[in-house]
Motif scaffolding. Sequence first.
Motif, short mmCIF file in Angstrom:
data_model
loop_
_atom_site.label_atom_id
_atom_site.label_comp_id
_atom_site.label_asym_id
_atom_site.label_seq_id
_atom_site.Cartn_x
_atom_site.Cartn_y
_atom_site.Cartn_z
N GLY A 80 -92.39 13.10 97.45
CA GLY A 80 -91.84 12.13 96.51
C GLY A 80 -92.05 10.70 96.97
N GLU A 81 -91.91 10.46 98.26
CA GLU A 81 -92.15 9.12 98.80
C GLU A 81 -93.61 8.71 98.61
N ARG A 82 -94.53 9.67 98.75
CA ARG A 82 -95.95 9.36 98.52
C ARG A 82 -96.21 9.02 97.05
N THR A 83 -95.58 9.74 96.13
CA THR A 83 -95.81 9.43 94.72
C THR A 83 -95.19 8.09 94.35
N LYS A 84 -94.04 7.75 94.94
CA LYS A 84 -93.43 6.44 94.69
C LYS A 84 -94.35 5.33 95.19
N ALA A 85 -94.90 5.52 96.39
CA ALA A 85 -95.80 4.51 96.95
C ALA A 85 -97.05 4.36 96.09
N ALA A 86 -97.57 5.49 95.60
CA ALA A 86 -98.76 5.45 94.73
C ALA A 86 -98.45 4.72 93.43
N ALA A 87 -97.27 4.95 92.88
CA ALA A 87 -96.87 4.28 91.63
C ALA A 87 -96.74 2.77 91.87
N ARG A 88 -96.17 2.38 93.00
CA ARG A 88 -96.06 0.95 93.32
C ARG A 88 -97.44 0.31 93.45
N ARG A 89 -98.35 1.00 94.15
CA ARG A 89 -99.71 0.46 94.30
C ARG A 89 -100.40 0.35 92.95
N MET A 90 -100.23 1.35 92.10
CA MET A 90 -100.86 1.32 90.79
C MET A 90 -100.34 0.12 89.99
#
Length: 87
Positions: free
Chosen positions: A44-54
């Motif tokens: 979940g932390e990885r998907t949150k980070a990916a969403a922030r980068r996007m």
Amino acid sequence: MGELVEQLLGHVRDTTPVDDPQVQDLVRRWDELGAMFHAVGEQGERTKAAARRMWQDNSAELGRSLPWPAERMTALVGYLERARQAR
């Protein structure tokens, strides 16, 4: 969700302190809604980070599909981060 965004954007506009109890309650509600889209734990932390980068890389384009201008949403994202750090 739209009402929550509007309330938070009002606090951004009014420069309400991020540690204000009402702001903290709205951020908690925002995070509860967001948690429904992310797994618990490391994944979940990885998907949150990916969403922030996007968002950081594509905010202008993504903002075109939102009812709020990208610059207001970018300000909101920063405000949310500061509010989380104030906990």
